[in-house]
Design a protein around this motif. Structure first.
Motif, PDB file in Angstrom:
ATOM      1  N   LYS A 127      39.622  33.619  28.818  1.00 30.79           N
ATOM      2  CA  LYS A 127      38.050  33.553  29.485  1.00 30.79           C
ATOM      3  C   LYS A 127      38.888  34.625  30.672  1.00 30.79           C
ATOM      4  N   VAL A 128      37.694  35.451  31.024  1.00 35.66           N
ATOM      5  CA  VAL A 128      37.690  36.206  32.034  1.00 35.66           C
ATOM      6  C   VAL A 128      37.818  36.726  33.582  1.00 35.66           C
ATOM      7  N   MET A 129      38.608  36.491  34.375  1.00 38.57           N
ATOM      8  CA  MET A 129      38.753  36.569  35.950  1.00 38.57           C
ATOM      9  C   MET A 129      38.244  37.121  37.013  1.00 38.57           C
ATOM     10  N   VAL A 130      37.191  37.554  37.802  1.00 35.76           N
ATOM     11  CA  VAL A 130      36.995  38.554  38.695  1.00 35.76           C
ATOM     12  C   VAL A 130      37.230  37.915  40.304  1.00 35.76           C
ATOM     13  N   VAL A 131      37.816  38.306  39.778  1.00 33.49           N
ATOM     14  CA  VAL A 131      38.781  38.942  41.260  1.00 33.49           C
ATOM     15  C   VAL A 131      37.374  39.595  42.502  1.00 33.49           C
ATOM     16  N   GLY A 132      36.721  39.007  43.600  1.00 26.85           N
ATOM     17  CA  GLY A 132      36.457  39.158  44.715  1.00 26.85           C
ATOM     18  C   GLY A 132      36.896  39.324  45.787  1.00 26.85           C
ATOM     19  N   LYS A 133      36.394  40.000  46.952  1.00 27.95           N
ATOM     20  CA  LYS A 133      36.879  40.003  47.896  1.00 27.95           C
ATOM     21  C   LYS A 133      36.596  38.644  48.327  1.00 27.95           C
ATOM     22  N   LYS A 134      35.181  38.111  48.278  1.00 25.97           N
ATOM     23  CA  LYS A 134      34.434  36.826  48.987  1.00 25.97           C
ATOM     24  C   LYS A 134      35.437  34.824  48.143  1.00 25.97           C
ATOM     25  N   LYS A 135      35.038  35.481  46.837  1.00 26.12           N
ATOM     26  CA  LYS A 135      35.309  33.934  46.154  1.00 26.12           C
ATOM     27  C   LYS A 135      36.054  34.796  44.421  1.00 26.12           C
ATOM     28  N   THR A 136      36.561  34.199  44.083  1.00 24.72           N
ATOM     29  CA  THR A 136      36.929  34.718  41.987  1.00 24.72           C
ATOM     30  C   THR A 136      35.825  33.044  41.606  1.00 24.72           C
ATOM     31  N   TYR A 137      35.159  34.527  40.447  1.00 20.58           N
ATOM     32  CA  TYR A 137      34.450  34.453  39.075  1.00 20.58           C
ATOM     33  C   TYR A 137      35.081  34.011  38.465  1.00 20.58           C
ATOM     34  N   THR A 138      34.378  33.597  37.375  1.00 17.91           N
ATOM     35  CA  THR A 138      35.433  33.288  36.023  1.00 17.91           C
ATOM     36  C   THR A 138      33.803  33.597  34.881  1.00 17.91           C
ATOM     37  N   SER A 139      33.694  33.996  33.285  1.00 15.36           N
ATOM     38  CA  SER A 139      32.871  34.249  32.754  1.00 15.36           C
ATOM     39  C   SER A 139      33.327  34.615  31.655  1.00 15.36           C
ATOM     40  N   SER A 140      32.592  34.328  30.652  1.00 18.45           N
ATOM     41  CA  SER A 140      33.138  34.230  29.261  1.00 18.45           C
ATOM     42  C   SER A 140      33.244  35.739  28.507  1.00 18.45           C
ATOM     43  N   HIS A 141      32.197  36.197  29.071  1.00 19.48           N
ATOM     44  CA  HIS A 141      32.600  38.117  28.724  1.00 19.48           C
ATOM     45  C   HIS A 141      31.863  38.515  30.270  1.00 19.48           C
ATOM     46  N   VAL A 142      32.699  39.840  30.676  1.00 23.21           N
ATOM     47  CA  VAL A 142      33.060  40.679  31.777  1.00 23.21           C
ATOM     48  C   VAL A 142      31.814  42.811  31.474  1.00 23.21           C
ATOM     49  N   PHE A 143      31.127  42.239  31.649  1.00 27.45           N
ATOM     50  CA  PHE A 143      30.241  44.014  31.785  1.00 27.45           C
ATOM     51  C   PHE A 143      31.231  44.877  32.871  1.00 27.45           C
ATOM     52  N   ASP A 144      31.816  45.615  33.383  1.00 28.63           N
ATOM     53  CA  ASP A 144      32.678  46.382  34.426  1.00 28.63           C
ATOM     54  C   ASP A 144      32.175  47.523  34.060  1.00 28.63           C
ATOM     55  N   SER A 145      31.087  47.643  35.182  1.00 33.64           N
ATOM     56  CA  SER A 145      30.600  48.780  35.607  1.00 33.64           C
ATOM     57  C   SER A 145      31.464  50.295  36.441  1.00 33.64           C
ATOM     58  N   ARG A 146      32.848  49.335  36.362  1.00 30.55           N
ATOM     59  CA  ARG A 146      34.129  50.462  37.695  1.00 30.55           C
ATOM     60  C   ARG A 146      34.580  51.328  36.587  1.00 30.55           C
ATOM     61  N   ILE A 147      34.519  52.982  36.637  1.00 26.83           N
ATOM     62  CA  ILE A 147      35.185  53.289  35.962  1.00 26.83           C
ATOM     63  C   ILE A 147      36.920  52.958  36.117  1.00 26.83           C
ATOM     64  N   SER A 148      37.986  53.060  34.931  1.00 23.50           N
ATOM     65  CA  SER A 148      39.072  53.196  34.922  1.00 23.50           C
ATOM     66  C   SER A 148      40.038  54.431  36.134  1.00 23.50           C
ATOM     67  N   PRO A 149      41.175  53.157  36.414  1.00 23.98           N
ATOM     68  CA  PRO A 149      41.608  54.511  37.252  1.00 23.98           C
ATOM     69  C   PRO A 149      42.472  55.658  36.572  1.00 23.98           C
ATOM     70  N   GLU A 150      42.418  55.605  34.808  1.00 23.97           N
ATOM     71  CA  GLU A 150      43.503  55.762  33.708  1.00 23.97           C
ATOM     72  C   GLU A 150      42.587  57.650  33.849  1.00 23.97           C
ATOM     73  N   TYR A 151      40.652  57.657  33.982  1.00 19.39           N
ATOM     74  CA  TYR A 151      40.704  58.941  33.961  1.00 19.39           C
ATOM     75  C   TYR A 151      40.745  59.929  35.354  1.00 19.39           C
ATOM     76  N   PHE A 152      41.087  59.136  36.276  1.00 21.00           N
ATOM     77  CA  PHE A 152      41.840  59.538  37.295  1.00 21.00           C
ATOM     78  C   PHE A 152      42.952  60.671  37.144  1.00 21.00           C
ATOM     79  N   GLU A 153      43.629  59.442  36.893  1.00 26.33           N
ATOM     80  CA  GLU A 153      45.532  59.705  36.760  1.00 26.33           C
ATOM     81  C   GLU A 153      45.203  60.613  34.863  1.00 26.33           C
ATOM     82  N   ASN A 154      44.769  60.217  34.096  1.00 29.22           N
ATOM     83  CA  ASN A 154      45.466  60.937  33.187  1.00 29.22           C
ATOM     84  C   ASN A 154      43.756  62.213  32.780  1.00 29.22           C
ATOM     85  N   LYS A 155      43.895  63.147  33.817  1.00 30.81           N
ATOM     86  CA  LYS A 155      42.322  63.742  33.431  1.00 30.81           C
ATOM     87  C   LYS A 155      42.421  64.936  32.110  1.00 30.81           C
TER      88      LYS A 155
END
Length: 379
Positions: A127-155
């Protein structure tokens, strides 16, 4: 910490998150699935404007703010009338899209909106753990719109151009604008040796959105946009009396960065983070609609979720274009002059929609033939 489980979690309820949420909600295949859209904000402000072209009527007609069937490309050498038929160029305000999407999804019994700031998304024991500042959520699949930090680190591992801009919504006392036609690009006013231009969307005879845009490897301070917007309004439009009723500023990555390498078995990147923005144009609205629809079909057919998402042919062509702009940024005006002078607007739109044949691709590429493109090809 208490866990809250969903079949699917969408991290981010912006363009990609809401389009995907709508696509899931309208397909009976997912009618019994629990879906959560999690975002740190309520999306209650008009924070951007999206424009796109399409043939005939689409699924967003009830929220189209303005549309045009004709436009112009302008430079110091050319004034090209753009006949868009059979396409129409359409404008949507983000607040109208957010409100429309949230209203539709609020009536769906299996969809939840959660306001939380997500700090981590990790696969764990099937499963996938989705950690928020308020709560933690779990899911069978997560669709994540946050840009991977590697984009900024490996330009340095990719070719990247920034599409950055600021726009003013201006109003005049007298009737000045022609609301039946828009300006796709006006190169009569440019910043130094760069690909920079003005984009004009007339809303009414007394109201227009005027944006100064860069396609450059660098960014600028905000006062630079203001300076060129003021110059354009006064020197090109010849307007002395006007008021600014709204502003918009933003930056869109135009890059061949391999975002898809950060997809995992139960975590799929979406939107900009998934490479859903067209690298050579920065347009995202219709590309996102297409990707969301294809993602749904892959899920239903039990295929890897990003099957057929990325075309090697268009990735190659986009990379050449980006390399030319990166290596010789001042060449942008010539590139777009040739593009609009030697090709019909519908053929350009079809090419940017990634719907062209090899012969149609050849005609577009041939119109841009130059030493800079040959050099980029061999690189």
């Amino acid at each position: 910490m208490q866990s809250h489980h969903y079949d699917y979690i969408i991290v981010g309820s912006g363009l990609a998150g809401l389009q995907l949420g709508l696509a899931l909600s309208k397909d009976v295949f997912f009618k019994n699935k629990k879906i959560a859209l999690i975002d740190k904000s309520s999306k209650s402000s008009n924070d951007k404007t999206w424009c796109f072209w399409e043939k005939g009527k689409g699924q967003w007609e009830n929220i189209i703010h303005k549309s045009w069937k004709e436009g112009f490309f302008i430079s110091d050498k050319e004034n090209i009338n753009l006949n868009l038929s059979p396409y129409t160029y359409k404008m949507i305000r983000s607040i109208d899209f957010y409100e429309n999407a949230k209203t539709q999804l609020a009536n769906h019994p299996s969809i939840s909106f959660i306001e939380d700031s997500i700090t981590a998304v990790e696969e764990d024991a099937g499963k996938v753990m989705v950690v928020g500042k308020k709560k933690t959520y779990t899911s069978s699949h997560v669709f994540d719109s946050r840009i991977s930090p590697e984009y900024f680190e490996n330009k340095n591992e990719s070719v990247s151009i920034h599409q950055h801009f600021k726009g003013w919504m201006i109003e005049t006392e007298d009737e000045f604008f022609n609301p039946e036609t828009f300006t796709m690009m006006d190169y009569r006013l440019q910043y130094k040796n760069s690909t920079s231009f003005t984009y004009v969307l007339p809303i009414t005879k007394k109201k227009a959105f005027v944006e100064f845009t860069f396609f450059t490897p660098f960014t600028v301070e905000e006062n630079v946009y203001d300076l060129y917007l003021e110059r354009y309004v006064k020197e090109i439009l010849k307007l002395q009396q006007y008021k600014i009723t709204a502003t918009e500023i933003g930056i869109i990555p135009m890059t061949n960065f391999s975002f898809q390498q950060y997809n995992y078995k139960r975590i799929t990147k979406i939107g900009t983070a998934g490479g859903w923005v067209k690298p050579s144009s920065g347009y995202a609205f219709k590309h996102t609609e297409k990707k969301a629809s294809l993602l749904i079909e892959n899920l239903k057919n039990n295929l890897p979720i990003t099957t057929n998402f990325h075309s090697k042919k268009y990735h190659f062509l986009d990379t050449i274009f980006l390399k030319v702009l990166h290596n010789e940024n001042s060449k942008g005006k010539w590139i777009f002059e040739q593009l609009y002078l030697k090709n019909s607007t519908p053929s350009i739109f079809k090419f940017l929609d990634e719907e062209t044949s090899v012969l149609e691709d050849f005609k577009i590429v041939k119109s841009l033939y130059s030493k800079a493109f040959i050099k980029a090809l061999f690189q």
